[in-house]
Write a protein that holds these residues in place. Structure first.
Motif, mmCIF file in Angstrom:
data_model
loop_
_atom_site.group_PDB
_atom_site.id
_atom_site.type_symbol
_atom_site.label_atom_id
_atom_site.label_comp_id
_atom_site.label_asym_id
_atom_site.label_seq_id
_atom_site.Cartn_x
_atom_site.Cartn_y
_atom_site.Cartn_z
ATOM 1 N N ALA A 42 20.139 40.809 48.482
ATOM 2 C CA ALA A 42 19.494 40.261 49.475
ATOM 3 C C ALA A 42 19.758 38.731 49.779
ATOM 4 N N MET A 43 20.398 38.091 48.873
ATOM 5 C CA MET A 43 20.861 36.864 49.174
ATOM 6 C C MET A 43 22.199 36.590 49.552
ATOM 7 N N LYS A 44 22.796 37.931 49.749
ATOM 8 C CA LYS A 44 24.207 37.904 50.198
ATOM 9 C C LYS A 44 25.165 37.017 49.214
ATOM 10 N N LEU A 45 24.950 37.168 47.737
ATOM 11 C CA LEU A 45 25.985 36.151 47.107
ATOM 12 C C LEU A 45 27.359 36.869 47.128
ATOM 13 N N SER A 46 28.132 36.276 46.720
ATOM 14 C CA SER A 46 29.632 36.812 46.426
ATOM 15 C C SER A 46 29.688 37.574 45.146
ATOM 16 N N PRO A 47 30.965 38.308 45.292
ATOM 17 C CA PRO A 47 30.915 38.991 43.775
ATOM 18 C C PRO A 47 31.142 38.302 42.688
ATOM 19 N N ASP A 48 31.563 36.923 42.664
ATOM 20 C CA ASP A 48 31.584 35.902 41.662
ATOM 21 C C ASP A 48 30.091 35.630 41.227
ATOM 22 N N GLN A 49 29.500 35.361 42.257
ATOM 23 C CA GLN A 49 27.957 35.009 41.958
ATOM 24 C C GLN A 49 27.229 36.265 41.217
ATOM 25 N N ALA A 210 38.606 57.235 42.387
ATOM 26 C CA ALA A 210 39.722 58.374 42.818
ATOM 27 C C ALA A 210 40.018 58.133 44.181
ATOM 28 N N LEU A 211 39.005 57.942 45.026
ATOM 29 C CA LEU A 211 39.064 58.084 46.531
ATOM 30 C C LEU A 211 39.444 56.495 47.171
ATOM 31 N N GLY A 212 39.736 55.700 46.235
ATOM 32 C CA GLY A 212 40.192 54.481 46.556
ATOM 33 C C GLY A 212 39.300 53.372 47.422
ATOM 34 N N LYS A 213 38.095 53.725 46.874
ATOM 35 C CA LYS A 213 36.807 52.959 47.581
ATOM 36 C C LYS A 213 36.326 51.822 46.755
ATOM 37 N N VAL A 214 37.092 51.527 45.730
ATOM 38 C CA VAL A 214 36.722 50.455 44.946
ATOM 39 C C VAL A 214 37.848 48.999 44.924
ATOM 40 N N SER A 215 37.412 48.062 44.945
ATOM 41 C CA SER A 215 38.249 46.836 45.092
ATOM 42 C C SER A 215 38.167 46.164 43.681
ATOM 43 N N HIS A 221 40.849 38.536 38.200
ATOM 44 C CA HIS A 221 40.754 36.959 38.244
ATOM 45 C C HIS A 221 39.509 36.436 37.324
ATOM 46 N N ALA A 222 38.722 37.329 36.814
ATOM 47 C CA ALA A 222 37.653 37.073 35.844
ATOM 48 C C ALA A 222 38.181 36.924 34.632
ATOM 49 N N PRO A 223 37.676 35.860 33.695
ATOM 50 C CA PRO A 223 38.119 35.691 32.368
ATOM 51 C C PRO A 223 37.306 36.953 31.676
ATOM 52 N N TRP A 224 38.124 36.880 30.526
ATOM 53 C CA TRP A 224 37.588 37.944 29.444
ATOM 54 C C TRP A 224 36.104 37.619 28.818
ATOM 55 N N ILE A 225 36.304 36.222 28.621
ATOM 56 C CA ILE A 225 34.917 35.423 28.033
ATOM 57 C C ILE A 225 34.565 34.508 28.816
ATOM 58 N N GLY A 226 33.151 34.317 28.798
ATOM 59 C CA GLY A 226 32.548 33.165 29.650
ATOM 60 C C GLY A 226 31.217 33.089 29.062
ATOM 61 N N LEU A 227 30.793 31.511 29.149
ATOM 62 C CA LEU A 227 29.597 31.079 28.544
ATOM 63 C C LEU A 227 28.817 31.262 29.652
ATOM 64 N N VAL A 339 33.250 44.111 36.959
ATOM 65 C CA VAL A 339 33.198 45.516 37.246
ATOM 66 C C VAL A 339 31.655 46.317 37.510
ATOM 67 N N ILE A 340 30.710 45.898 37.047
ATOM 68 C CA ILE A 340 29.316 46.257 37.686
ATOM 69 C C ILE A 340 29.214 45.988 39.000
ATOM 70 N N ALA A 341 29.615 44.525 39.336
ATOM 71 C CA ALA A 341 29.273 44.119 40.776
ATOM 72 C C ALA A 341 30.088 44.960 41.840
ATOM 73 N N SER A 342 31.079 45.446 41.287
ATOM 74 C CA SER A 342 32.288 46.150 42.297
ATOM 75 C C SER A 342 31.562 47.479 42.493
ATOM 76 N N ILE A 343 30.453 48.225 41.948
ATOM 77 C CA ILE A 343 30.117 49.529 42.207
ATOM 78 C C ILE A 343 29.538 49.621 43.445
ATOM 79 N N PRO A 344 30.018 50.592 44.536
ATOM 80 C CA PRO A 344 29.674 50.491 45.964
ATOM 81 C C PRO A 344 28.181 50.859 46.065
ATOM 82 N N MET A 345 27.586 50.146 47.023
ATOM 83 C CA MET A 345 26.155 50.426 47.340
ATOM 84 C C MET A 345 25.564 51.661 47.364
#
Length: 452
Positions: A42-49, A210-215, A221-227, A339-345
């Motif tokens: 709803a807030m149109k946040l970026s994938p990182d956010q 499989a259909l190439g619909k996920v980026s 670019h995301a770190p493996w571990i982050g606080l 990965v979760i944030a990349s799930i298509p709507m």
């Protein structure tokens, strides 16, 4: 018998404890990550956010689960419950997100203020339950479902503003996810049935891969571990309308939580005393304060995990405590959140239609316990509160001439409906009526499917 350990306090072997805890986390997971996806979208946040919201949600949910299960100071019921963001807060927060004068820092300010309000209200909550009989609680749950179902429908099309909204292939994937979830509910057994939503989303995601619909650009670019750090979106701001809105939300959350804690107490053989209930509700309020500080939202106990207690027969609170620790660990893995944030709507849309539709069904089920024949006033409570809740959906500019600080309330269908149901019931049925005196908390525990 005095030295015998109660089932709720049993500490079982570690290998079994971890397996059972993982099961609780899997059952909770899909519902836990949905609120940040909704509000962030709803807030149109970026994938990182968005990833940050998901990490914060899991981290804070794990911490407050540990508080509820193990106890801390005057907080925590010491019962086997798993905590996640309450769906009651989603609609009002979306209304706040649409207001440029509030924004995400205003949402967090309202969550912190609402949590403090809930902590102050907790000691007297058991005496206020008479004002929330089944006709009020059922109406609120029903209206909540009606308010958030459009979100699932828009997800099914690909999300509001999507350039390929309604693409036939995407819709086919969406309804394939929906069909799989329904089939697993029909033919699945045990854990498979309990995590049918998670399986449906997972299969839909694999098809999209499989259909190439996920980026995976953001994942790489995301770190493996982050606080998860406090106030990563900025210092909270406090806007009167947003604060009032969240105080109403937290009142409803406490009513909902009361029913759930009563149910858990019955299941595990540790009846809820007023003191224990106060500790439980205080932890809910503290969870909201903690959530607002750590970039997330209000928390409540998840209904589907209560059902898991009955299915497994395992009553140990330490299972859920280990589940909380696992959630904290998951909240420290940014790559997983990306990965979760990349799930298509449209994949989420198939699950959203089920999950949000079940909220409507839960409200209908609770209202089925209400006397509409002998007390026709109850019909007016449901009818008028339902009509008021529809205003923001069908006439979103209706209250634009009202003071701006009222916008979080006037633009939220669930809050308009909740306030209307509460006031109408008080006026039509009275504070001391038999309907009000019969506390609806146990009906809430049985009929409320909001978190599952």
């Amino acid at each position: 018998m005095s030295g015998q350990i109660e089932p709720v306090d049993e500490i079982m072997p570690w290998h079994r404890l971890i397996f059972l805890a993982l099961q609780h986390v899997l059952v909770l997971y899909a519902g836990a990550v949905v609120p940040p996806l909704i509000v962030g979208g709803a807030m149109k946040l970026s994938p990182d956010q968005m990833a940050l919201l998901i990490n914060a949600d899991l981290f804070a949910g794990g911490v407050i689960t540990l508080v509820q299960t193990l106890g801390l100071w005057k907080l925590g019921a010491r019962l086997p419950v798993m905590m996640g963001v309450s769906f009651v807060s989603v609609g009002p927060m979306i209304a706040m997100a649409a207001n440029p004068n509030i924004g995400i820092t205003g949402i967090y300010g309202s969550v912190i203020a609402g949590g403090l309000f809930a902590m102050a209200l907790a000691p007297v909550m058991t005496r206020l339950l008479r004002y929330f009989p089944a006709v009020v609680s059922g109406s609120i749950i029903l209206l909540l479902g009606i308010s958030i179902v459009p979100i699932g429908i828009n997800w099914a099309g690909g999300g509001v503003g999507s350039t390929n909204f309604g693409d036939p292939v995407n819709l086919l994937i969406c309804f394939g996810v929906l069909a799989l979830i329904v089939s697993l509910q029909r033919f699945g057994r045990g854990v498979v049935r309990n995590i049918s939503v998670l399986i449906g989303i997972g299969v839909g995601y694999v098809v999209c891969l499989a259909l190439g619909k996920v980026s995976f650009d953001s994942v790489a670019h995301a770190p493996w571990i982050g606080l998860v750090m406090p106030f990563q979106f900025g210092l909270p701001t406090f806007q009167l309308g947003a604060v009032l809105s969240m105080c109403i939300v937290m009142t409803v959350v406490l009513v909902e939580s009361t029913g759930m804690f009563l149910a858990v107490g019955d299941i595990v053989g540790r009846p809820m005393t007023p003191r224990l209930m106060t500790r439980a509700l205080m932890a809910d309020g503290a969870g909201a304060v903690f959530g607002g500080i750590f970039n997330t939202f209000p928390y409540t106990s998840f209904t589907q995990n209560i059902g898991l207690l009955t299915i497994t027969g395992v009553k140990s609170r330490y299972v859920c405590a280990v589940g909380g620790a696992l959630m904290v660990g998951l909240g420290l893995l940014p790559k997983l959140a990306h990965v979760i944030a990349s799930i298509p709507m449209y994949v989420l849309g198939g699950a959203g239609i089920v999950m949000f539709g079940l909220v409507i069904a839960a409200g209908v089920r609770m209202l089925s316990t209400v006397d509409f024949t002998g007390n026709r006033n109850n019909q007016l409570v449901v009818a008028i509160s339902g009509a008021m809740a529809m205003v923001p959906l069908v006439a979103p500019t209706m209250f634009n001439r009202f003071p701006q600080w009222l916008a979080p309330i006037t633009h939220s269908g669930i809050l308009l409906g909740a306030v209307s149901a509460f006031v109408l019931n008080l006026y039509l049925n009275g504070a001391d009526s038999r309907e009000n005196a019969a506390v609806s908390a146990r009906h809430t525990a049985v009929a409320n499917g909001m978190e599952g």
